[in-house]
Design a protein around this motif. Structure first.
Motif, PDB file in Angstrom:
ATOM      1  N   GLN A 107       0.867  -1.164   0.000  1.00 38.90           N
ATOM      2  CA  GLN A 107       0.000   0.000   0.000  1.00 38.90           C
ATOM      3  C   GLN A 107       0.904   1.215   0.000  1.00 38.90           C
ATOM      4  OE1 GLN A 107      -2.547  -0.331   3.411  1.00 38.90           O
ATOM      5  NE2 GLN A 107      -4.068  -1.478   2.261  1.00 38.90           N
ATOM      6  N   SER A 108       0.579   2.174  -0.849  1.00 35.99           N
ATOM      7  CA  SER A 108       1.413   3.362  -0.894  1.00 35.99           C
ATOM      8  C   SER A 108       0.589   4.574  -1.287  1.00 35.99           C
ATOM      9  CB  SER A 108       2.575   3.168  -1.873  1.00 35.99           C
ATOM     10  OG  SER A 108       2.092   2.947  -3.172  1.00 35.99           O
ATOM     11  N   LYS A 109       1.224   5.701  -1.253  1.00 39.48           N
ATOM     12  CA  LYS A 109       0.642   6.958  -1.699  1.00 39.48           C
ATOM     13  C   LYS A 109       1.518   7.428  -2.845  1.00 39.48           C
ATOM     14  CE  LYS A 109      -2.050   7.936   2.088  1.00 39.48           C
ATOM     15  NZ  LYS A 109      -3.463   7.919   1.944  1.00 39.48           N
ATOM     16  N   ILE A 110       0.891   7.829  -3.940  1.00 41.36           N
ATOM     17  CA  ILE A 110       1.687   8.297  -5.071  1.00 41.36           C
ATOM     18  C   ILE A 110       1.220   9.671  -5.526  1.00 41.36           C
ATOM     19  CG2 ILE A 110       2.138   5.945  -5.888  1.00 41.36           C
ATOM     20  CD1 ILE A 110       0.290   6.767  -8.319  1.00 41.36           C
ATOM     21  N   LEU A 130      -2.117  10.056  -3.615  1.00 43.47           N
ATOM     22  CA  LEU A 130      -3.247   9.182  -3.928  1.00 43.47           C
ATOM     23  C   LEU A 130      -2.999   7.777  -3.386  1.00 43.47           C
ATOM     24  CD1 LEU A 130      -3.468  10.327  -7.640  1.00 43.47           C
ATOM     25  CD2 LEU A 130      -5.058  10.982  -5.823  1.00 43.47           C
ATOM     26  N   ASP A 131      -4.044   7.147  -2.838  1.00 47.44           N
ATOM     27  CA  ASP A 131      -3.936   5.769  -2.356  1.00 47.44           C
ATOM     28  C   ASP A 131      -3.679   4.840  -3.531  1.00 47.44           C
ATOM     29  OD1 ASP A 131      -4.356   6.264   0.372  1.00 47.44           O
ATOM     30  OD2 ASP A 131      -6.522   6.339   0.075  1.00 47.44           O
ATOM     31  N   ALA A 132      -2.726   3.935  -3.371  1.00 49.18           N
ATOM     32  CA  ALA A 132      -2.371   3.026  -4.452  1.00 49.18           C
ATOM     33  C   ALA A 132      -1.948   1.675  -3.886  1.00 49.18           C
ATOM     34  CB  ALA A 132      -1.224   3.619  -5.266  1.00 49.18           C
ATOM     35  N   ILE A 165       6.592  -3.746 -12.679  1.00 48.36           N
ATOM     36  CA  ILE A 165       5.944  -3.088 -11.545  1.00 48.36           C
ATOM     37  C   ILE A 165       4.571  -2.630 -12.006  1.00 48.36           C
ATOM     38  CG2 ILE A 165       6.040  -1.155  -9.925  1.00 48.36           C
ATOM     39  CD1 ILE A 165       9.124  -1.122 -10.555  1.00 48.36           C
ATOM     40  N   GLU A 166       3.549  -2.919 -11.211  1.00 46.93           N
ATOM     41  CA  GLU A 166       2.189  -2.459 -11.507  1.00 46.93           C
ATOM     42  C   GLU A 166       1.674  -1.675 -10.306  1.00 46.93           C
ATOM     43  OE1 GLU A 166       0.061  -6.081 -12.262  1.00 46.93           O
ATOM     44  OE2 GLU A 166       0.741  -6.168 -14.339  1.00 46.93           O
ATOM     45  N   VAL A 167       1.089  -0.517 -10.573  1.00 49.39           N
ATOM     46  CA  VAL A 167       0.510   0.324  -9.536  1.00 49.39           C
ATOM     47  C   VAL A 167      -0.951   0.566  -9.917  1.00 49.39           C
ATOM     48  CG1 VAL A 167       0.593   2.573  -8.412  1.00 49.39           C
ATOM     49  CG2 VAL A 167       2.721   1.419  -9.035  1.00 49.39           C
ATOM     50  N   TYR A 168      -1.851   0.363  -8.949  1.00 45.46           N
ATOM     51  CA  TYR A 168      -3.287   0.489  -9.199  1.00 45.46           C
ATOM     52  C   TYR A 168      -3.883   1.619  -8.370  1.00 45.46           C
ATOM     53  CZ  TYR A 168      -2.821  -3.988 -11.510  1.00 45.46           C
ATOM     54  OH  TYR A 168      -2.447  -4.982 -12.362  1.00 45.46           O
ATOM     55  N   LEU A 169      -4.802   2.354  -9.001  1.00 45.15           N
ATOM     56  CA  LEU A 169      -5.504   3.479  -8.363  1.00 45.15           C
ATOM     57  C   LEU A 169      -6.971   3.430  -8.747  1.00 45.15           C
ATOM     58  CD1 LEU A 169      -3.078   6.090  -9.830  1.00 45.15           C
ATOM     59  CD2 LEU A 169      -3.224   5.649  -7.417  1.00 45.15           C
ATOM     60  N   VAL A 170      -7.818   3.978  -7.891  1.00 44.53           N
ATOM     61  CA  VAL A 170      -9.244   4.116  -8.217  1.00 44.53           C
ATOM     62  C   VAL A 170      -9.592   5.592  -8.192  1.00 44.53           C
ATOM     63  CG1 VAL A 170     -11.583   3.703  -7.367  1.00 44.53           C
ATOM     64  CG2 VAL A 170      -9.945   1.844  -7.409  1.00 44.53           C
ATOM     65  N   ARG A 171     -10.390   5.996  -9.171  1.00 39.89           N
ATOM     66  CA  ARG A 171     -10.908   7.354  -9.243  1.00 39.89           C
ATOM     67  C   ARG A 171     -12.370   7.262  -9.640  1.00 39.89           C
ATOM     68  NH1 ARG A 171      -9.230  11.911 -13.656  1.00 39.89           N
ATOM     69  NH2 ARG A 171     -10.347  13.639 -12.707  1.00 39.89           N
ATOM     70  N   ASP A 172     -13.246   7.347  -8.660  1.00 35.21           N
ATOM     71  CA  ASP A 172     -14.687   7.292  -8.898  1.00 35.21           C
ATOM     72  C   ASP A 172     -15.058   6.145  -9.832  1.00 35.21           C
ATOM     73  OD1 ASP A 172     -15.129   9.480  -7.209  1.00 35.21           O
ATOM     74  OD2 ASP A 172     -14.692  10.878  -8.834  1.00 35.21           O
ATOM     75  N   GLU A 173     -15.526   6.475 -11.040  1.00 39.15           N
ATOM     76  CA  GLU A 173     -16.001   5.423 -11.949  1.00 39.15           C
ATOM     77  C   GLU A 173     -14.883   4.830 -12.816  1.00 39.15           C
ATOM     78  OE1 GLU A 173     -16.535   9.333 -14.082  1.00 39.15           O
ATOM     79  OE2 GLU A 173     -17.072   8.626 -12.109  1.00 39.15           O
ATOM     80  N   TYR A 174     -13.618   5.121 -12.467  1.00 35.84           N
ATOM     81  CA  TYR A 174     -12.492   4.572 -13.216  1.00 35.84           C
ATOM     82  C   TYR A 174     -11.491   3.878 -12.297  1.00 35.84           C
ATOM     83  CZ  TYR A 174     -14.281   7.423 -16.994  1.00 35.84           C
ATOM     84  OH  TYR A 174     -15.088   7.977 -17.942  1.00 35.84           O
ATOM     85  N   PHE A 175     -10.799   2.918 -12.893  1.00 32.88           N
ATOM     86  CA  PHE A 175      -9.776   2.118 -12.231  1.00 32.88           C
ATOM     87  C   PHE A 175      -8.541   2.253 -13.120  1.00 32.88           C
ATOM     88  CE2 PHE A 175      -8.029  -2.319 -11.984  1.00 32.88           C
ATOM     89  CZ  PHE A 175      -7.673  -2.294 -10.650  1.00 32.88           C
ATOM     90  N   TYR A 176      -7.406   2.641 -12.572  1.00 33.79           N
ATOM     91  CA  TYR A 176      -6.197   2.879 -13.356  1.00 33.79           C
ATOM     92  C   TYR A 176      -5.102   1.886 -12.993  1.00 33.79           C
ATOM     93  CZ  TYR A 176      -8.072   7.474 -14.644  1.00 33.79           C
ATOM     94  OH  TYR A 176      -8.850   8.492 -15.140  1.00 33.79           O
TER      95      TYR A 176
END
Length: 183
Positions: free
Chosen positions: A120-123, A128-130, A140-151
């Motif tokens: 778990q990290s902040k980027i 941002l929570d990641a 390396i893969e980093v995942y983020l959520v933004r409302d109706e999107y997943f990055y």
């Protein structure tokens, strides 16, 4: 610089235990020459160190990127590629997926299938929570959520090597990453 001699200029401070302390502001590449060791020293191409801001309002992202990375993309992803000296590509990809249920990051079904443990990290500028996954292959893969999107932001080296400087480019990009309004 391991095993190489360097010249340090400037004022030294002392730590409470009496050791010399100096703040390093920048590191430059030496000219191509022979140092005291008699071995040739290679210079780094300093033009590769320039960075430019990048903004994509279709994907809703902004970050700094090195100028020597080639940019490709469409409405669902951005791909940055760097041709390595042996003609192979290292790549950074930023991909956006739909998240219609606004599922939180820790409950994303795509991540539940991964057998690796995550960090778990902040980027980025906005901390941002990641979730970050690191593979033995150097990916390396980093995942983020933004409302109706997943990055998903990923770095894929052509081959894993110790001291991979392009991996550092990826982490530098992550440090400048931020979401911007989607157009």
């Amino acid at each position: 610089y391991v095993g190489q001699k360097v010249e340090v200029r400037g004022r030294m401070a002392k730590t409470p235990s009496g050791k010399d302390l100096m703040q390093v502001i920048s590191v430059g590449a030496p000219p191509v020459e022979t140092m005291n060791t008699g071995e040739p020293v290679s210079a780094v191409n300093l033009d590769d160190t320039s960075w430019s801001p990048f903004l994509d309002s279709t994907l809703g992202v902004s970050f700094q990127k090195r100028n020597n990375w080639t940019l490709n993309g469409n409405i669902k992803y951005i791909s940055l590629e760097l041709l390595t000296s042996d003609g192979k590509n290292d790549s950074i990809v930023i991909r956006r997926f739909s998240n219609p249920g606004k599922i939180p990051l820790g409950q994303q079904p795509q991540l539940a299938l991964k057998s690796l443990s995550s960090l778990q990290s902040k980027i980025g500028i906005d901390a941002l929570d990641a979730l970050e996954y690191r593979y033995e292959t150097g990916i390396i893969e980093v995942y983020l959520v933004r409302d109706e999107y997943f990055y998903m932001l990923s770095y894929t080296p052509f081959q894993k090597i110790s001291g991979d400087t392009h991996r550092n480019d990826f982490y530098e990009l992550l440090s400048t990453f931020r979401f911007v309004p989607i157009q």
